[in-house]
Design an enzyme around this catalytic site. Sequence first.
Site, PDB file in Angstrom:
ATOM      1  N   LYS A  11       0.819  -1.218   0.000  1.00  0.00           N
ATOM      2  CA  LYS A  11       0.000   0.000   0.000  1.00  0.00           C
ATOM      3  C   LYS A  11       0.857   1.276   0.000  1.00  0.00           C
ATOM      4  O   LYS A  11       2.065   1.232   0.270  1.00  0.00           O
ATOM      5  CB  LYS A  11      -0.924  -0.036   1.224  1.00  0.00           C
ATOM      6  CG  LYS A  11      -1.942  -1.188   1.183  1.00  0.00           C
ATOM      7  CD  LYS A  11      -2.907  -1.130   2.360  1.00  0.00           C
ATOM      8  CE  LYS A  11      -3.935  -2.245   2.277  1.00  0.00           C
ATOM      9  NZ  LYS A  11      -4.927  -2.175   3.398  1.00  0.00           N
ATOM     10  N   TYR A  51     -12.455  -2.238  -3.631  1.00  0.00           N
ATOM     11  CA  TYR A  51     -12.921  -2.325  -2.237  1.00  0.00           C
ATOM     12  C   TYR A  51     -14.445  -2.230  -2.124  1.00  0.00           C
ATOM     13  O   TYR A  51     -14.955  -1.913  -1.047  1.00  0.00           O
ATOM     14  CB  TYR A  51     -12.255  -1.234  -1.400  1.00  0.00           C
ATOM     15  CG  TYR A  51     -10.846  -1.610  -0.943  1.00  0.00           C
ATOM     16  CD1 TYR A  51     -10.637  -2.665  -0.058  1.00  0.00           C
ATOM     17  CD2 TYR A  51      -9.732  -0.911  -1.383  1.00  0.00           C
ATOM     18  CE1 TYR A  51      -9.366  -3.014   0.377  1.00  0.00           C
ATOM     19  CE2 TYR A  51      -8.444  -1.257  -0.955  1.00  0.00           C
ATOM     20  CZ  TYR A  51      -8.277  -2.311  -0.076  1.00  0.00           C
ATOM     21  OH  TYR A  51      -7.014  -2.654   0.349  1.00  0.00           O
ATOM     22  N   PHE A  59     -15.425   3.508   7.008  1.00  0.00           N
ATOM     23  CA  PHE A  59     -14.073   3.895   6.592  1.00  0.00           C
ATOM     24  C   PHE A  59     -13.860   3.841   5.079  1.00  0.00           C
ATOM     25  O   PHE A  59     -12.755   4.080   4.603  1.00  0.00           O
ATOM     26  CB  PHE A  59     -13.024   3.025   7.301  1.00  0.00           C
ATOM     27  CG  PHE A  59     -13.177   1.531   7.077  1.00  0.00           C
ATOM     28  CD1 PHE A  59     -12.718   0.934   5.908  1.00  0.00           C
ATOM     29  CD2 PHE A  59     -13.776   0.731   8.042  1.00  0.00           C
ATOM     30  CE1 PHE A  59     -12.856  -0.431   5.699  1.00  0.00           C
ATOM     31  CE2 PHE A  59     -13.913  -0.643   7.836  1.00  0.00           C
ATOM     32  CZ  PHE A  59     -13.458  -1.223   6.662  1.00  0.00           C
ATOM     33  N   ARG A  87      -1.827 -14.304   4.735  1.00  0.00           N
ATOM     34  CA  ARG A  87      -2.536 -13.620   5.837  1.00  0.00           C
ATOM     35  C   ARG A  87      -1.732 -13.755   7.126  1.00  0.00           C
ATOM     36  O   ARG A  87      -1.691 -12.829   7.943  1.00  0.00           O
ATOM     37  CB  ARG A  87      -3.942 -14.217   6.024  1.00  0.00           C
ATOM     38  CG  ARG A  87      -4.898 -14.086   4.844  1.00  0.00           C
ATOM     39  CD  ARG A  87      -5.374 -12.698   4.550  1.00  0.00           C
ATOM     40  NE  ARG A  87      -5.920 -12.010   5.699  1.00  0.00           N
ATOM     41  CZ  ARG A  87      -6.645 -10.882   5.638  1.00  0.00           C
ATOM     42  NH1 ARG A  87      -6.911 -10.316   4.466  1.00  0.00           N
ATOM     43  NH2 ARG A  87      -7.084 -10.304   6.718  1.00  0.00           N
ATOM     44  N   THR A  93      -5.363  -7.038  10.850  1.00  0.00           N
ATOM     45  CA  THR A  93      -5.676  -5.757  10.209  1.00  0.00           C
ATOM     46  C   THR A  93      -5.178  -4.580  11.043  1.00  0.00           C
ATOM     47  O   THR A  93      -4.573  -3.648  10.521  1.00  0.00           O
ATOM     48  CB  THR A  93      -7.214  -5.636  10.031  1.00  0.00           C
ATOM     49  OG1 THR A  93      -7.697  -6.817   9.379  1.00  0.00           O
ATOM     50  CG2 THR A  93      -7.571  -4.402   9.230  1.00  0.00           C
ATOM     51  N   ARG A 104       2.554  -6.288   9.386  1.00  0.00           N
ATOM     52  CA  ARG A 104       1.816  -5.178   9.984  1.00  0.00           C
ATOM     53  C   ARG A 104       2.361  -4.804  11.364  1.00  0.00           C
ATOM     54  O   ARG A 104       2.405  -3.633  11.717  1.00  0.00           O
ATOM     55  CB  ARG A 104       0.324  -5.515  10.016  1.00  0.00           C
ATOM     56  CG  ARG A 104      -0.305  -5.355   8.610  1.00  0.00           C
ATOM     57  CD  ARG A 104      -1.638  -5.998   8.498  1.00  0.00           C
ATOM     58  NE  ARG A 104      -2.371  -5.576   7.298  1.00  0.00           N
ATOM     59  CZ  ARG A 104      -3.525  -6.110   6.917  1.00  0.00           C
ATOM     60  NH1 ARG A 104      -4.080  -7.076   7.635  1.00  0.00           N
ATOM     61  NH2 ARG A 104      -4.124  -5.674   5.821  1.00  0.00           N
ATOM     62  N   ASN A 114      -1.999   0.203   6.756  1.00  0.00           N
ATOM     63  CA  ASN A 114      -1.444  -1.024   7.333  1.00  0.00           C
ATOM     64  C   ASN A 114      -0.598  -1.820   6.333  1.00  0.00           C
ATOM     65  O   ASN A 114      -0.453  -3.030   6.433  1.00  0.00           O
ATOM     66  CB  ASN A 114      -2.555  -1.870   7.962  1.00  0.00           C
ATOM     67  CG  ASN A 114      -3.630  -2.256   6.971  1.00  0.00           C
ATOM     68  OD1 ASN A 114      -3.508  -1.984   5.776  1.00  0.00           O
ATOM     69  ND2 ASN A 114      -4.670  -2.900   7.456  1.00  0.00           N
ATOM     70  N   HIS A 117      -2.261  -5.442   1.518  1.00  0.00           N
ATOM     71  CA  HIS A 117      -3.543  -6.124   1.320  1.00  0.00           C
ATOM     72  C   HIS A 117      -3.247  -7.568   0.943  1.00  0.00           C
ATOM     73  O   HIS A 117      -2.280  -7.830   0.217  1.00  0.00           O
ATOM     74  CB  HIS A 117      -4.336  -5.477   0.171  1.00  0.00           C
ATOM     75  CG  HIS A 117      -5.484  -6.339  -0.290  1.00  0.00           C
ATOM     76  ND1 HIS A 117      -6.717  -6.296   0.319  1.00  0.00           N
ATOM     77  CD2 HIS A 117      -5.557  -7.308  -1.246  1.00  0.00           C
ATOM     78  CE1 HIS A 117      -7.504  -7.199  -0.262  1.00  0.00           C
ATOM     79  NE2 HIS A 117      -6.832  -7.821  -1.213  1.00  0.00           N
TER      80      HIS A 117
HETATM   81  P1  ADP Z   1      -7.805  -6.829   5.803  1.00  0.00           P
HETATM   82  O1  ADP Z   1      -7.005  -5.878   4.926  1.00  0.00           O
HETATM   83  O2  ADP Z   1      -7.004  -7.308   6.987  1.00  0.00           O
HETATM   84  O3  ADP Z   1      -8.430  -7.964   5.031  1.00  0.00           O
HETATM   85  P2  ADP Z   1     -10.466  -5.625   5.899  1.00  0.00           P
HETATM   86  O4  ADP Z   1     -10.754  -6.382   4.649  1.00  0.00           O
HETATM   87  O5  ADP Z   1     -11.414  -5.752   7.035  1.00  0.00           O
HETATM   88  O6  ADP Z   1      -8.999  -5.972   6.451  1.00  0.00           O
HETATM   89  O7  ADP Z   1     -10.359  -4.070   5.560  1.00  0.00           O
HETATM   90  C1  ADP Z   1      -9.780  -3.621   4.355  1.00  0.00           C
HETATM   91  C2  ADP Z   1      -8.887  -2.445   4.654  1.00  0.00           C
HETATM   92  O8  ADP Z   1      -9.684  -1.361   5.131  1.00  0.00           O
HETATM   93  C3  ADP Z   1      -7.869  -2.664   5.793  1.00  0.00           C
HETATM   94  O9  ADP Z   1      -6.702  -3.350   5.380  1.00  0.00           O
HETATM   95  C4  ADP Z   1      -7.574  -1.239   6.206  1.00  0.00           C
HETATM   96  O10 ADP Z   1      -6.691  -0.573   5.283  1.00  0.00           O
HETATM   97  C5  ADP Z   1      -8.959  -0.610   6.094  1.00  0.00           C
HETATM   98  N1  ADP Z   1      -9.690  -0.701   7.379  1.00  0.00           N
HETATM   99  C6  ADP Z   1     -10.246  -1.801   7.944  1.00  0.00           C
HETATM  100  N2  ADP Z   1     -10.847  -1.513   9.118  1.00  0.00           N
HETATM  101  C7  ADP Z   1     -10.664  -0.182   9.302  1.00  0.00           C
HETATM  102  C8  ADP Z   1     -11.055   0.745  10.320  1.00  0.00           C
HETATM  103  N3  ADP Z   1     -11.757   0.336  11.394  1.00  0.00           N
HETATM  104  N4  ADP Z   1     -10.679   2.037  10.169  1.00  0.00           N
HETATM  105  C9  ADP Z   1      -9.990   2.461   9.094  1.00  0.00           C
HETATM  106  N5  ADP Z   1      -9.610   1.656   8.090  1.00  0.00           N
HETATM  107  C10 ADP Z   1      -9.932   0.349   8.177  1.00  0.00           C
HETATM  108 MG    MG Z   2      -9.849  -7.865   3.513  1.00  0.00          MG
END
Ligand code: ADP
Ligand code: MG
Length: 140
Positions: A11, A51, A59, A87, A93, A104, A114, A117
Amino acid sequence: MTLQRTLSIIKPDATKRNITGKIIQKFEDGGLFVVAQRRILLTQDQAEDFYSVHKERPFYNDLVNFMTSGPVVVQVLEGENAIQRNRDIMGATNPKEAEKGTIRADYALNIEANSVHGSDSEENAAIEIAFFFDEGEINS
Ligand code: ADP
Ligand code: MG
């Protein structure tokens, strides 16, 4: 054992801090092979589309803005159980909850920025890989 492919994105927070190599090292140390890779700027439309599962989340707009704020490196990673393995290498996350030694835990700035992805299922891995790569661009 199952040989799988998964979609990874390094990212903008990570490309801006010049730590793509450190992140790729974690994948390689974890047994994953980078079999396709491209550095790109996501358009607003691409980020919204990629997304779209999070459209209703509070968010979502911030996430789209963040993902278009700088270059990203899109990659296909291949290896045994690559989807879950990636993962595990990424960590939770929220970096505050990520296990020591994960990408992370070591590099993420916060729950949004973070650093990486990774696809979360076989179905989504196939969809997300096809979003960025033609089969001919993936070289095992
Ligand atoms: P992951 O990337 O671990 O699969 P998610 O699919 O739940 O997590 O979320 C996608 C992305 O959205 C996250 O990697 C992060 O960049 C962002 N994100 C997730 N939860 C939050 C939150 N509570 N506040 C801000 N950004 C978030
Ligand atoms: Mg995800």
